[in-house]
Design a protein around this motif. Structure first.
Motif, mmCIF file in Angstrom:
data_model
loop_
_atom_site.group_PDB
_atom_site.id
_atom_site.type_symbol
_atom_site.label_atom_id
_atom_site.label_comp_id
_atom_site.label_asym_id
_atom_site.label_seq_id
_atom_site.Cartn_x
_atom_site.Cartn_y
_atom_site.Cartn_z
ATOM 1 N N MET A 321 -8.021 -2.207 -1.277
ATOM 2 C CA MET A 321 -6.558 -2.201 -1.417
ATOM 3 C C MET A 321 -5.975 -3.579 -1.103
ATOM 4 O O MET A 321 -5.043 -4.031 -1.755
ATOM 5 N N ALA A 322 -6.536 -4.243 -0.083
ATOM 6 C CA ALA A 322 -6.047 -5.573 0.298
ATOM 7 C C ALA A 322 -6.244 -6.568 -0.835
ATOM 8 O O ALA A 322 -5.371 -7.408 -1.103
ATOM 9 N N SER A 323 -7.390 -6.480 -1.515
ATOM 10 C CA SER A 323 -7.655 -7.404 -2.626
ATOM 11 C C SER A 323 -6.698 -7.143 -3.785
ATOM 12 O O SER A 323 -6.263 -8.069 -4.470
ATOM 13 N N LYS A 324 -6.351 -5.870 -3.995
ATOM 14 C CA LYS A 324 -5.398 -5.554 -5.071
ATOM 15 C C LYS A 324 -4.019 -6.117 -4.750
ATOM 16 O O LYS A 324 -3.326 -6.642 -5.622
ATOM 17 N N LYS A 331 0.164 -6.874 -8.776
ATOM 18 C CA LYS A 331 0.300 -6.042 -9.973
ATOM 19 C C LYS A 331 -0.888 -5.106 -10.175
ATOM 20 O O LYS A 331 -0.797 -4.141 -10.932
ATOM 21 N N ASP A 332 -2.008 -5.402 -9.518
ATOM 22 C CA ASP A 332 -3.176 -4.514 -9.624
ATOM 23 C C ASP A 332 -3.003 -3.249 -8.790
ATOM 24 O O ASP A 332 -3.750 -2.285 -8.956
ATOM 25 N N PHE A 333 -2.045 -3.269 -7.868
ATOM 26 C CA PHE A 333 -1.781 -2.104 -7.011
ATOM 27 C C PHE A 333 -0.901 -1.132 -7.790
ATOM 28 O O PHE A 333 0.258 -1.416 -8.094
ATOM 29 N N THR A 334 -1.449 0.033 -8.143
ATOM 30 C CA THR A 334 -0.758 0.986 -9.008
ATOM 31 C C THR A 334 -0.222 2.171 -8.201
ATOM 32 O O THR A 334 -0.467 2.293 -7.002
ATOM 33 N N LEU A 335 0.484 3.053 -8.898
ATOM 34 C CA LEU A 335 0.999 4.263 -8.263
ATOM 35 C C LEU A 335 -0.132 5.194 -7.839
ATOM 36 O O LEU A 335 0.021 5.963 -6.886
ATOM 37 N N ASP A 336 -1.270 5.126 -8.530
ATOM 38 C CA ASP A 336 -2.444 5.901 -8.108
ATOM 39 C C ASP A 336 -2.920 5.436 -6.734
ATOM 40 O O ASP A 336 -3.264 6.252 -5.869
ATOM 41 N N ASP A 337 -2.951 4.116 -6.536
ATOM 42 C CA ASP A 337 -3.340 3.558 -5.229
ATOM 43 C C ASP A 337 -2.327 3.946 -4.159
ATOM 44 O O ASP A 337 -2.688 4.279 -3.022
ATOM 45 N N PHE A 338 -1.040 3.896 -4.539
ATOM 46 C CA PHE A 338 0.029 4.261 -3.611
ATOM 47 C C PHE A 338 -0.116 5.728 -3.171
ATOM 48 O O PHE A 338 0.020 6.050 -1.996
ATOM 49 N N LEU A 339 -0.435 6.606 -4.136
ATOM 50 C CA LEU A 339 -0.624 8.029 -3.834
ATOM 51 C C LEU A 339 -1.832 8.236 -2.919
ATOM 52 O O LEU A 339 -1.764 9.023 -1.961
ATOM 53 N N SER A 385 3.127 14.018 -11.716
ATOM 54 C CA SER A 385 3.737 14.452 -12.981
ATOM 55 C C SER A 385 3.737 13.336 -14.022
ATOM 56 O O SER A 385 4.139 13.561 -15.164
ATOM 57 N N MET A 386 3.312 12.141 -13.630
ATOM 58 C CA MET A 386 3.251 11.009 -14.555
ATOM 59 C C MET A 386 1.917 11.004 -15.300
ATOM 60 O O MET A 386 0.925 11.564 -14.842
ATOM 61 N N THR A 387 1.909 10.355 -16.448
ATOM 62 C CA THR A 387 0.659 10.173 -17.193
ATOM 63 C C THR A 387 -0.146 9.042 -16.547
ATOM 64 O O THR A 387 0.426 8.210 -15.815
ATOM 65 N N PRO A 388 -1.463 8.982 -16.777
ATOM 66 C CA PRO A 388 -2.263 7.882 -16.216
ATOM 67 C C PRO A 388 -1.718 6.498 -16.566
ATOM 68 O O PRO A 388 -1.751 5.585 -15.742
ATOM 69 N N LYS A 389 -1.179 6.368 -17.787
ATOM 70 C CA LYS A 389 -0.647 5.068 -18.202
ATOM 71 C C LYS A 389 0.613 4.717 -17.420
ATOM 72 O O LYS A 389 0.821 3.568 -17.025
ATOM 73 N N GLU A 390 1.461 5.723 -17.161
ATOM 74 C CA GLU A 390 2.694 5.487 -16.406
ATOM 75 C C GLU A 390 2.383 5.115 -14.960
ATOM 76 O O GLU A 390 3.079 4.277 -14.374
ATOM 77 N N ARG A 391 1.344 5.700 -14.386
ATOM 78 C CA ARG A 391 0.968 5.345 -13.009
ATOM 79 C C ARG A 391 0.426 3.928 -12.946
ATOM 80 O O ARG A 391 0.649 3.216 -11.967
ATOM 81 N N ALA A 392 -0.309 3.532 -14.001
ATOM 82 C CA ALA A 392 -0.890 2.185 -14.015
ATOM 83 C C ALA A 392 0.167 1.128 -14.328
ATOM 84 O O ALA A 392 0.112 0.009 -13.814
ATOM 85 N N GLU A 393 1.148 1.477 -15.193
ATOM 86 C CA GLU A 393 2.194 0.524 -15.587
ATOM 87 C C GLU A 393 3.563 1.190 -15.433
ATOM 88 O O GLU A 393 4.143 1.665 -16.424
ATOM 89 N N PRO A 394 4.100 1.249 -14.239
ATOM 90 C CA PRO A 394 5.396 1.925 -14.018
ATOM 91 C C PRO A 394 6.553 1.285 -14.777
ATOM 92 O O PRO A 394 7.598 1.924 -14.942
#
Length: 516
Positions: A321-324, A331-339, A385-394
Protein backbone atom coordinates in the motif's frame (compact mmCIF):
# COMPACT_ATOMS: atom_id res chain seq x y z
CA UNK A 1 -15.37 2.84 32.97
CA UNK A 2 -12.73 5.40 33.99
CA UNK A 3 -14.28 8.33 32.08
CA UNK A 4 -15.48 10.17 35.20
CA UNK A 5 -12.11 9.77 36.91
CA UNK A 6 -10.30 10.94 33.75
CA UNK A 7 -12.51 14.04 33.47
CA UNK A 8 -11.96 15.02 37.12
CA UNK A 9 -8.19 14.57 36.91
CA UNK A 10 -8.03 16.52 33.63
CA UNK A 11 -9.94 19.43 35.21
CA UNK A 12 -7.61 19.34 38.23
CA UNK A 13 -4.43 19.51 36.14
CA UNK A 14 -5.89 22.25 33.94
CA UNK A 15 -5.87 24.58 36.95
CA UNK A 16 -2.10 24.05 37.35
CA UNK A 17 -1.13 25.05 33.83
CA UNK A 18 0.74 28.28 33.40
CA UNK A 19 2.08 28.37 36.97
CA UNK A 20 5.82 28.93 37.23
CA UNK A 21 5.95 27.33 40.67
CA UNK A 22 3.55 25.43 42.92
CA UNK A 23 2.88 26.79 46.39
CA UNK A 24 1.91 24.68 49.40
CA UNK A 25 -1.71 25.78 48.86
CA UNK A 26 -1.59 24.64 45.20
CA UNK A 27 -0.32 21.19 46.21
CA UNK A 28 -2.98 20.81 48.93
CA UNK A 29 -5.77 21.93 46.60
CA UNK A 30 -4.60 19.53 43.88
CA UNK A 31 -4.31 16.63 46.35
CA UNK A 32 -7.82 17.39 47.65
CA UNK A 33 -9.30 17.31 44.12
CA UNK A 34 -7.49 14.05 43.32
CA UNK A 35 -8.74 12.53 46.59
CA UNK A 36 -12.35 13.45 45.73
CA UNK A 37 -11.93 12.10 42.18
CA UNK A 38 -10.62 8.74 43.46
CA UNK A 39 -13.32 8.39 46.12
CA UNK A 40 -16.04 9.20 43.57
CA UNK A 41 -14.54 6.52 41.32
CA UNK A 42 -15.08 3.99 44.16
CA UNK A 43 -11.40 3.45 44.92
CA UNK A 44 -10.91 1.80 48.35
CA UNK A 45 -10.23 4.30 51.15
CA UNK A 46 -6.88 2.76 52.29
CA UNK A 47 -5.65 2.93 48.69
CA UNK A 48 -6.72 6.59 48.39
CA UNK A 49 -4.93 7.52 51.63
CA UNK A 50 -1.72 5.83 50.56
CA UNK A 51 -1.90 7.33 47.06
CA UNK A 52 -2.49 10.92 48.26
CA UNK A 53 0.25 10.66 50.91
CA UNK A 54 2.80 9.55 48.30
CA UNK A 55 1.76 12.26 45.82
CA UNK A 56 1.96 15.05 48.43
CA UNK A 57 5.32 13.86 49.72
CA UNK A 58 6.83 13.81 46.24
CA UNK A 59 5.16 17.09 45.22
CA UNK A 60 6.77 18.90 48.16
CA UNK A 61 10.17 17.49 47.27
CA UNK A 62 12.92 18.70 44.98
CA UNK A 63 11.53 17.10 41.81
CA UNK A 64 8.65 19.63 41.62
CA UNK A 65 10.22 22.72 43.22
CA UNK A 66 13.18 22.67 40.80
CA UNK A 67 11.23 21.50 37.72
CA UNK A 68 11.02 23.75 34.67
CA UNK A 69 7.32 22.96 34.37
CA UNK A 70 5.87 22.09 37.80
CA UNK A 71 2.40 21.26 36.39
CA UNK A 72 3.80 18.62 34.03
CA UNK A 73 5.98 17.27 36.81
CA UNK A 74 2.87 16.90 38.97
CA UNK A 75 1.12 14.95 36.21
CA UNK A 76 4.20 12.74 35.93
CA UNK A 77 4.08 12.00 39.68
CA UNK A 78 0.36 11.12 39.56
CA UNK A 79 0.96 8.90 36.54
CA UNK A 80 3.78 7.02 38.29
CA UNK A 81 1.70 6.57 41.46
CA UNK A 82 -1.24 5.29 39.41
CA UNK A 83 1.07 2.74 37.78
CA UNK A 84 2.22 1.73 41.26
CA UNK A 85 -1.27 1.06 42.68
CA UNK A 86 -2.21 -0.82 39.48
CA UNK A 87 0.63 -3.25 40.13
CA UNK A 88 3.78 -1.64 38.77
CA UNK A 89 5.33 -3.75 36.02
CA UNK A 90 3.33 -5.95 33.66
CA UNK A 91 2.90 -9.43 35.10
CA UNK A 92 3.39 -12.25 32.59
CA UNK A 93 1.74 -15.66 32.71
CA UNK A 94 3.99 -18.38 34.17
CA UNK A 95 4.28 -21.59 32.17
CA UNK A 96 5.31 -24.99 33.54
CA UNK A 97 8.70 -26.41 32.56
CA UNK A 98 6.96 -29.67 31.65
CA UNK A 99 3.63 -29.52 29.79
CA UNK A 100 0.81 -29.19 30.44
CA UNK A 101 0.60 -25.83 32.22
CA UNK A 102 -2.49 -25.86 34.48
CA UNK A 103 -4.47 -22.62 34.90
CA UNK A 104 -7.37 -22.64 37.38
CA UNK A 105 -10.09 -19.97 37.20
CA UNK A 106 -11.83 -19.04 40.46
CA UNK A 107 -14.42 -16.43 41.37
CA UNK A 108 -18.06 -15.75 42.16
CA UNK A 109 -20.97 -16.77 39.96
CA UNK A 110 -21.66 -14.21 37.25
CA UNK A 111 -18.11 -12.84 37.18
CA UNK A 112 -17.69 -14.21 33.64
CA UNK A 113 -15.39 -17.19 34.26
CA UNK A 114 -16.83 -19.46 31.52
CA UNK A 115 -16.72 -16.79 28.79
CA UNK A 116 -13.29 -15.73 30.01
CA UNK A 117 -12.04 -19.33 29.68
CA UNK A 118 -12.85 -19.10 25.96
CA UNK A 119 -11.17 -15.67 25.66
CA UNK A 120 -8.06 -16.98 27.39
CA UNK A 121 -8.10 -19.98 25.04
CA UNK A 122 -8.18 -17.67 22.00
CA UNK A 123 -5.35 -15.54 23.45
CA UNK A 124 -3.16 -18.61 24.18
CA UNK A 125 -3.90 -20.02 20.73
CA UNK A 126 -2.69 -16.75 19.24
CA UNK A 127 0.53 -17.13 21.28
CA UNK A 128 1.19 -20.52 19.65
CA UNK A 129 -0.19 -22.79 22.40
CA UNK A 130 -2.78 -25.57 22.18
CA UNK A 131 -5.20 -25.02 25.12
CA UNK A 132 -7.81 -27.39 26.54
CA UNK A 133 -10.87 -26.08 28.40
CA UNK A 134 -12.07 -28.28 31.27
CA UNK A 135 -15.69 -28.14 32.50
CA UNK A 136 -15.55 -28.41 36.30
CA UNK A 137 -18.62 -26.25 36.97
CA UNK A 138 -21.10 -29.08 37.44
CA UNK A 139 -23.55 -27.18 39.66
CA UNK A 140 -24.85 -24.29 37.54
CA UNK A 141 -27.53 -25.29 35.00
CA UNK A 142 -26.14 -25.62 31.46
CA UNK A 143 -22.65 -24.48 32.54
CA UNK A 144 -21.05 -27.49 30.77
CA UNK A 145 -23.05 -26.82 27.61
CA UNK A 146 -22.10 -23.13 27.72
CA UNK A 147 -18.39 -23.95 27.95
CA UNK A 148 -18.72 -26.36 25.00
CA UNK A 149 -20.37 -23.65 22.88
CA UNK A 150 -17.72 -21.07 23.90
CA UNK A 151 -14.90 -23.53 23.10
CA UNK A 152 -16.44 -24.24 19.69
CA UNK A 153 -16.62 -20.48 18.90
CA UNK A 154 -13.05 -20.03 20.10
CA UNK A 155 -11.80 -22.95 18.03
CA UNK A 156 -10.22 -24.74 21.01
CA UNK A 157 -10.74 -28.19 22.52
CA UNK A 158 -12.98 -28.92 25.50
CA UNK A 159 -12.97 -31.78 28.05
CA UNK A 160 -16.47 -32.32 29.47
CA UNK A 161 -17.05 -35.98 30.46
CA UNK A 162 -19.85 -35.16 32.92
CA UNK A 163 -23.23 -33.65 31.93
CA UNK A 164 -23.31 -31.23 34.88
CA UNK A 165 -26.58 -29.76 36.20
CA UNK A 166 -25.69 -31.19 39.61
CA UNK A 167 -24.33 -34.51 38.29
CA UNK A 168 -20.65 -35.54 38.53
CA UNK A 169 -17.57 -34.98 40.66
CA UNK A 170 -15.68 -31.79 39.66
CA UNK A 171 -12.51 -32.85 41.52
CA UNK A 172 -12.31 -36.14 39.57
CA UNK A 173 -12.96 -34.34 36.26
CA UNK A 174 -10.11 -31.91 36.99
CA UNK A 175 -7.75 -34.76 37.90
CA UNK A 176 -8.62 -36.82 34.78
CA UNK A 177 -8.21 -33.78 32.50
CA UNK A 178 -4.44 -33.66 33.14
CA UNK A 179 -3.93 -37.19 31.83
CA UNK A 180 -6.24 -36.45 28.90
CA UNK A 181 -4.20 -33.33 28.02
CA UNK A 182 -0.93 -35.30 28.14
CA UNK A 183 -2.30 -38.04 25.88
CA UNK A 184 -3.67 -35.54 23.33
CA UNK A 185 -0.62 -33.19 23.43
CA UNK A 186 -2.40 -30.12 24.84
CA UNK A 187 0.18 -27.88 26.49
CA UNK A 188 -2.22 -25.65 28.54
CA UNK A 189 -5.19 -26.81 30.64
CA UNK A 190 -7.75 -24.15 31.68
CA UNK A 191 -9.97 -25.39 34.52
CA UNK A 192 -13.35 -23.61 34.75
CA UNK A 193 -14.61 -23.99 38.34
CA UNK A 194 -18.02 -23.34 39.92
CA UNK A 195 -18.94 -20.09 41.62
CA UNK A 196 -21.54 -18.98 44.14
CA UNK A 197 -23.60 -15.85 44.63
CA UNK A 198 -21.47 -15.12 47.69
CA UNK A 199 -18.60 -16.52 49.72
CA UNK A 200 -19.54 -19.79 51.48
CA UNK A 201 -17.71 -22.76 52.96
CA UNK A 202 -18.83 -25.19 50.26
CA UNK A 203 -17.44 -23.02 47.49
CA UNK A 204 -14.10 -22.58 49.24
CA UNK A 205 -13.78 -26.28 50.01
CA UNK A 206 -14.51 -27.35 46.43
CA UNK A 207 -12.04 -24.82 45.02
CA UNK A 208 -9.38 -25.96 47.52
CA UNK A 209 -9.98 -29.65 46.61
CA UNK A 210 -9.59 -28.94 42.87
CA UNK A 211 -6.45 -26.93 43.62
CA UNK A 212 -4.96 -29.84 45.59
CA UNK A 213 -5.94 -32.36 42.89
CA UNK A 214 -4.32 -30.61 39.90
CA UNK A 215 -1.59 -28.42 41.55
CA UNK A 216 -2.16 -25.49 39.18
CA UNK A 217 0.75 -23.37 37.95
CA UNK A 218 -1.50 -20.30 38.02
CA UNK A 219 -4.70 -19.66 40.00
CA UNK A 220 -6.46 -16.69 38.44
CA UNK A 221 -9.13 -14.88 40.42
CA UNK A 222 -11.79 -13.57 38.00
CA UNK A 223 -13.50 -10.44 39.28
CA UNK A 224 -16.34 -8.43 37.78
CA UNK A 225 -15.00 -4.87 37.54
CA UNK A 226 -18.55 -3.49 37.93
CA UNK A 227 -19.41 -4.82 41.42
CA UNK A 228 -17.72 -2.00 43.32
CA UNK A 229 -16.16 -2.30 46.76
CA UNK A 230 -17.41 -5.89 47.18
CA UNK A 231 -14.77 -6.89 44.63
CA UNK A 232 -12.06 -6.06 47.17
CA UNK A 233 -13.81 -8.01 49.97
CA UNK A 234 -14.29 -11.06 47.71
CA UNK A 235 -10.67 -10.93 46.57
CA UNK A 236 -9.43 -10.89 50.16
CA UNK A 237 -11.71 -13.84 51.07
CA UNK A 238 -10.44 -15.92 48.12
CA UNK A 239 -6.84 -15.00 48.90
CA UNK A 240 -7.20 -16.22 52.47
CA UNK A 241 -9.39 -19.26 51.70
CA UNK A 242 -7.95 -20.73 48.49
CA UNK A 243 -5.14 -18.43 47.45
CA UNK A 244 -4.58 -17.04 43.97
CA UNK A 245 -1.59 -15.87 41.94
CA UNK A 246 -3.12 -13.17 39.79
CA UNK A 247 -6.30 -11.25 38.99
CA UNK A 248 -8.34 -11.12 35.78
CA UNK A 249 -10.71 -8.15 35.35
CA UNK A 250 -13.86 -8.85 33.37
CA UNK A 251 -16.46 -6.38 32.01
CA UNK A 252 -13.96 -3.51 31.93
CA UNK A 253 -16.00 -1.98 29.11
CA UNK A 254 -18.93 -1.28 31.46
CA UNK A 255 -19.98 2.20 32.54
CA UNK A 256 -19.91 1.56 36.30
CA UNK A 257 -17.30 3.25 38.48
CA UNK A 258 -14.15 1.17 38.15
CA UNK A 259 -12.25 2.24 41.23
CA UNK A 260 -12.50 -1.21 42.82
CA UNK A 261 -10.42 -2.53 39.93
CA UNK A 262 -7.74 0.03 40.81
CA UNK A 263 -7.80 -1.16 44.43
CA UNK A 264 -7.45 -4.94 44.06
CA UNK A 265 -3.75 -5.13 43.20
CA UNK A 266 -2.83 -2.77 46.05
CA UNK A 267 -5.05 -4.42 48.69
CA UNK A 268 -4.33 -8.09 47.90
CA UNK A 269 -0.73 -7.73 46.78
CA UNK A 270 -1.58 -9.81 43.66
CA UNK A 271 -1.20 -8.21 40.26
CA UNK A 272 -3.78 -7.93 37.51
CA UNK A 273 -2.63 -10.18 34.65
CA UNK A 274 -5.46 -9.94 32.11
CA UNK A 275 -8.38 -7.65 31.35
CA UNK A 276 -11.53 -8.33 29.34
CA UNK A 277 -12.99 -5.21 27.72
CA UNK A 278 -15.78 -6.37 25.40
CA UNK A 279 -18.21 -9.10 24.47
CA UNK A 280 -16.23 -10.62 21.62
CA UNK A 281 -13.76 -13.44 22.28
CA UNK A 282 -10.97 -11.21 20.90
CA UNK A 283 -11.72 -8.41 23.40
CA UNK A 284 -9.14 -9.69 25.85
CA UNK A 285 -5.48 -8.93 26.42
CA UNK A 286 -2.66 -8.73 28.93
CA UNK A 287 -3.05 -5.95 31.50
CA UNK A 288 -0.38 -3.24 31.38
CA UNK A 289 -0.46 -0.90 34.43
CA UNK A 290 1.47 1.86 32.66
CA UNK A 291 -0.88 1.85 29.67
CA UNK A 292 -3.99 1.87 31.87
CA UNK A 293 -2.60 4.82 33.84
CA UNK A 294 -1.97 6.66 30.56
CA UNK A 295 -5.56 6.07 29.49
CA UNK A 296 -6.92 7.34 32.81
CA UNK A 297 -4.85 10.54 32.44
CA UNK A 298 -5.98 10.92 28.77
CA UNK A 299 -2.42 10.38 27.52
CA UNK A 300 -3.53 7.63 25.14
CA UNK A 301 -2.39 4.06 24.65
CA UNK A 302 -0.43 4.04 21.41
CA UNK A 303 1.47 0.84 22.22
CA UNK A 304 -1.74 -1.21 22.42
CA UNK A 305 -2.97 0.47 19.23
CA UNK A 306 0.26 -0.47 17.44
CA UNK A 307 0.07 -4.05 18.73
CA UNK A 308 -3.49 -4.40 17.47
CA UNK A 309 -2.46 -3.00 14.09
CA UNK A 310 0.44 -5.45 13.86
CA UNK A 311 -1.93 -8.35 14.54
CA UNK A 312 -4.31 -7.19 11.81
CA UNK A 313 -2.04 -5.77 9.09
CA UNK A 314 0.71 -7.82 7.47
CA UNK A 315 4.00 -6.05 6.75
CA UNK A 316 3.83 -7.22 3.15
CA UNK A 317 0.42 -5.64 2.61
CA UNK A 318 1.50 -2.42 4.38
CA UNK A 319 4.60 -2.15 2.14
CA UNK A 320 2.45 -2.77 -0.95
CA UNK A 321 0.00 0.00 0.00
CA UNK A 322 2.87 2.38 0.83
CA UNK A 323 4.42 1.84 -2.61
CA UNK A 324 1.08 2.55 -4.27
CA UNK A 325 0.67 5.79 -2.33
CA UNK A 326 4.25 6.83 -3.07
CA UNK A 327 3.63 6.45 -6.82
CA UNK A 328 2.83 9.47 -8.99
CA UNK A 329 0.32 11.39 -6.84
CA UNK A 330 -0.94 8.08 -5.45
CA UNK A 331 -2.92 7.25 -8.59
CA UNK A 332 -2.16 3.54 -8.18
CA UNK A 333 -4.15 3.57 -4.92
CA UNK A 334 -7.70 2.60 -5.95
CA UNK A 335 -11.06 2.34 -4.23
CA UNK A 336 -10.47 -1.42 -3.97
CA UNK A 337 -7.35 -0.70 -1.89
CA UNK A 338 -9.30 1.84 0.16
CA UNK A 339 -12.02 -0.78 0.85
CA UNK A 340 -9.41 -3.39 1.85
CA UNK A 341 -7.77 -0.94 4.28
CA UNK A 342 -11.14 -0.01 5.76
CA UNK A 343 -12.05 -3.66 6.34
CA UNK A 344 -8.69 -4.26 8.02
CA UNK A 345 -9.33 -1.35 10.40
CA UNK A 346 -12.76 -2.79 11.24
CA UNK A 347 -11.07 -6.05 12.26
CA UNK A 348 -9.09 -4.14 14.89
CA UNK A 349 -12.31 -3.27 16.72
CA UNK A 350 -14.75 -0.39 16.92
CA UNK A 351 -13.65 2.99 15.58
CA UNK A 352 -14.60 4.62 18.90
CA UNK A 353 -12.26 2.35 20.88
CA UNK A 354 -9.39 2.90 18.44
CA UNK A 355 -9.77 6.69 18.57
CA UNK A 356 -10.00 6.51 22.36
CA UNK A 357 -6.44 5.14 22.45
CA UNK A 358 -5.04 8.35 20.91
CA UNK A 359 -3.68 11.03 23.27
CA UNK A 360 -6.02 13.92 24.06
CA UNK A 361 -9.14 12.23 22.72
CA UNK A 362 -10.85 12.69 26.09
CA UNK A 363 -11.52 16.30 25.08
CA UNK A 364 -13.80 15.14 22.23
CA UNK A 365 -15.15 12.09 24.06
CA UNK A 366 -18.79 12.89 23.25
CA UNK A 367 -18.11 13.15 19.52
CA UNK A 368 -16.18 9.84 19.57
CA UNK A 369 -18.99 8.08 21.44
CA UNK A 370 -21.50 9.36 18.87
CA UNK A 371 -19.61 7.89 15.91
CA UNK A 372 -21.96 5.64 13.93
CA UNK A 373 -20.07 2.43 13.17
CA UNK A 374 -22.60 1.73 10.41
CA UNK A 375 -21.11 4.56 8.33
CA UNK A 376 -18.21 2.23 7.53
CA UNK A 377 -20.69 -0.41 6.31
CA UNK A 378 -22.49 2.19 4.15
CA UNK A 379 -19.18 3.27 2.62
CA UNK A 380 -18.33 -0.37 1.88
CA UNK A 381 -21.77 -0.87 0.28
CA UNK A 382 -21.23 2.15 -2.00
CA UNK A 383 -17.81 0.92 -3.16
CA UNK A 384 -19.09 -2.64 -3.71
CA UNK A 385 -21.93 -1.24 -5.89
CA UNK A 386 -19.33 0.12 -8.34
CA UNK A 387 -17.96 -1.76 -11.33
CA UNK A 388 -14.29 -2.89 -11.24
CA UNK A 389 -13.45 -0.14 -13.73
CA UNK A 390 -15.12 2.54 -11.59
CA UNK A 391 -13.17 1.40 -8.52
CA UNK A 392 -9.91 1.51 -10.47
CA UNK A 393 -10.67 4.88 -12.13
CA UNK A 394 -13.11 6.90 -9.97
CA UNK A 395 -12.72 9.88 -12.31
CA UNK A 396 -15.11 8.23 -14.82
CA UNK A 397 -17.99 8.30 -12.30
CA UNK A 398 -20.43 10.81 -13.83
CA UNK A 399 -24.02 11.72 -12.95
CA UNK A 400 -25.69 8.64 -14.43
CA UNK A 401 -23.13 6.31 -12.83
CA UNK A 402 -23.62 8.01 -9.45
CA UNK A 403 -27.37 7.48 -9.72
CA UNK A 404 -26.89 3.76 -10.50
CA UNK A 405 -24.39 3.29 -7.62
CA UNK A 406 -26.70 5.13 -5.18
CA UNK A 407 -29.63 2.92 -6.19
CA UNK A 408 -27.53 -0.24 -5.81
CA UNK A 409 -26.23 0.70 -2.33
CA UNK A 410 -29.46 2.24 -1.01
CA UNK A 411 -28.08 5.73 -0.38
CA UNK A 412 -28.60 9.24 -1.75
CA UNK A 413 -26.71 10.34 -4.87
CA UNK A 414 -25.00 13.04 -2.79
CA UNK A 415 -23.49 10.31 -0.55
CA UNK A 416 -21.76 8.73 -3.57
CA UNK A 417 -20.49 12.13 -4.72
CA UNK A 418 -19.16 12.95 -1.23
CA UNK A 419 -17.43 9.57 -0.93
CA UNK A 420 -15.57 9.99 -4.24
CA UNK A 421 -14.52 13.55 -3.35
CA UNK A 422 -13.32 12.44 0.12
CA UNK A 423 -11.41 9.58 -1.47
CA UNK A 424 -9.53 11.94 -3.79
CA UNK A 425 -8.72 14.30 -0.90
CA UNK A 426 -7.57 11.44 1.33
CA UNK A 427 -5.46 9.90 -1.44
CA UNK A 428 -3.80 13.23 -2.14
CA UNK A 429 -3.01 13.76 1.54
CA UNK A 430 -1.72 10.19 2.11
CA UNK A 431 0.36 10.35 -1.06
CA UNK A 432 1.96 13.61 0.07
CA UNK A 433 2.79 12.05 3.46
CA UNK A 434 4.13 8.86 1.85
CA UNK A 435 6.44 10.93 -0.34
CA UNK A 436 7.78 12.80 2.70
CA UNK A 437 5.89 16.03 2.18
CA UNK A 438 4.21 16.15 5.57
CA UNK A 439 0.59 17.09 6.14
CA UNK A 440 -0.83 19.48 3.52
CA UNK A 441 -1.12 23.00 4.82
CA UNK A 442 1.17 22.24 7.78
CA UNK A 443 4.88 22.95 8.23
CA UNK A 444 7.25 20.00 8.11
CA UNK A 445 7.52 18.09 11.36
CA UNK A 446 10.51 15.97 12.39
CA UNK A 447 9.83 12.30 11.84
CA UNK A 448 6.64 13.05 9.83
CA UNK A 449 8.23 13.98 6.53
CA UNK A 450 8.31 17.49 5.23
CA UNK A 451 11.21 18.49 7.46
CA UNK A 452 13.87 21.07 6.56
CA UNK A 453 15.16 20.59 3.08
CA UNK A 454 12.17 18.50 2.02
CA UNK A 455 9.93 21.26 0.76
CA UNK A 456 11.33 23.62 -1.84
CA UNK A 457 10.14 27.13 -1.59
CA UNK A 458 8.31 28.14 -4.73
CA UNK A 459 9.38 31.55 -5.96
CA UNK A 460 6.61 33.31 -7.81
CA UNK A 461 7.57 35.33 -10.85
CA UNK A 462 6.99 39.03 -10.41
CA UNK A 463 4.23 40.28 -12.64
CA UNK A 464 4.19 43.71 -14.24
CA UNK A 465 1.81 46.20 -12.71
CA UNK A 466 -1.54 46.06 -14.42
CA UNK A 467 -3.20 49.30 -15.57
CA UNK A 468 -6.85 49.97 -14.95
CA UNK A 469 -9.27 49.83 -17.87
CA UNK A 470 -11.12 52.88 -16.54
CA UNK A 471 -9.63 56.01 -18.22
CA UNK A 472 -10.25 58.28 -15.22
CA UNK A 473 -8.82 55.76 -12.76
CA UNK A 474 -5.80 55.13 -15.01
CA UNK A 475 -5.12 58.88 -15.21
CA UNK A 476 -5.24 59.16 -11.38
CA UNK A 477 -2.77 56.24 -11.08
CA UNK A 478 -0.37 57.88 -13.55
CA UNK A 479 -0.49 61.16 -11.60
CA UNK A 480 0.22 59.33 -8.33
CA UNK A 481 3.18 57.56 -9.98
CA UNK A 482 4.56 60.89 -11.23
CA UNK A 483 4.27 62.36 -7.73
CA UNK A 484 6.22 59.41 -6.27
CA UNK A 485 9.02 59.88 -8.82
CA UNK A 486 9.26 63.58 -7.97
CA UNK A 487 9.45 62.77 -4.24
CA UNK A 488 12.21 60.22 -4.94
CA UNK A 489 14.22 62.86 -6.79
CA UNK A 490 13.99 65.25 -3.80
CA UNK A 491 14.71 62.63 -1.12
CA UNK A 492 13.11 59.19 -0.91
CA UNK A 493 10.78 57.73 1.62
CA UNK A 494 13.77 56.14 3.39
CA UNK A 495 15.56 59.50 3.63
CA UNK A 496 17.94 58.94 0.70
CA UNK A 497 20.03 61.91 -0.36
CA UNK A 498 18.70 63.66 -3.46
CA UNK A 499 20.04 62.19 -6.67
CA UNK A 500 21.03 58.82 -5.13
CA UNK A 501 19.97 55.90 -7.32
CA UNK A 502 17.38 54.06 -5.20
CA UNK A 503 17.74 50.93 -7.38
CA UNK A 504 21.17 50.34 -5.87
CA UNK A 505 19.95 50.89 -2.32
CA UNK A 506 20.33 47.81 -0.02
CA UNK A 507 18.23 47.35 3.13
CA UNK A 508 20.06 46.30 6.32
CA UNK A 509 20.12 42.53 6.96
CA UNK A 510 17.83 42.84 10.04
CA UNK A 511 15.27 44.71 7.93
CA UNK A 512 15.46 42.08 5.20
CA UNK A 513 14.66 39.32 7.76
CA UNK A 514 11.76 41.35 9.09
CA UNK A 515 10.36 41.97 5.60
CA UNK A 516 10.81 38.24 4.73
Amino acid sequence: MFDTLSDRLAATFKNLRGKGRLSEADIDATAREIRIALLEADVALPVVRSFIANVKERARGVEVSQALNPAQQMIKIVNEELVSILGGETRRLRFAKTAPTVIMLAGLQGAGKTTLAGKLGVWLKGQGHSPLLVACDLQRPNAVNQLSVVADRAGVAVYAPQPGNGVGDPVQVAKDSIEFARSKQYDVVIVDTAGRLGIDQELMQQAADIRDAVSPDEILFVVDAMIGQDAVNTAEAFRDGVGFDGVVLSKLDGDARGGAALSIAHVTGKQIIFASNGEKLEDFDAFHPDRMASRILDMGDLLTLIEQAEKTFSQEEAAKMASKLASSKGKDFTLDDFLAQMEQVRKMGSISKLLGMLPGMGQIKDQINNIDERDVDRTAAIIKSMTPKERAEPTIINGSRRARIAKGSGVEVSAVKNLVERFFDARKMMSKMAQGGGMPGMPGMPGMGGGPGRQKKQVKQAKGKRKSGNPMKRKAEEQAEAARREQAAQGGAFGLPAGQDDKNFELPDEFKKFMG
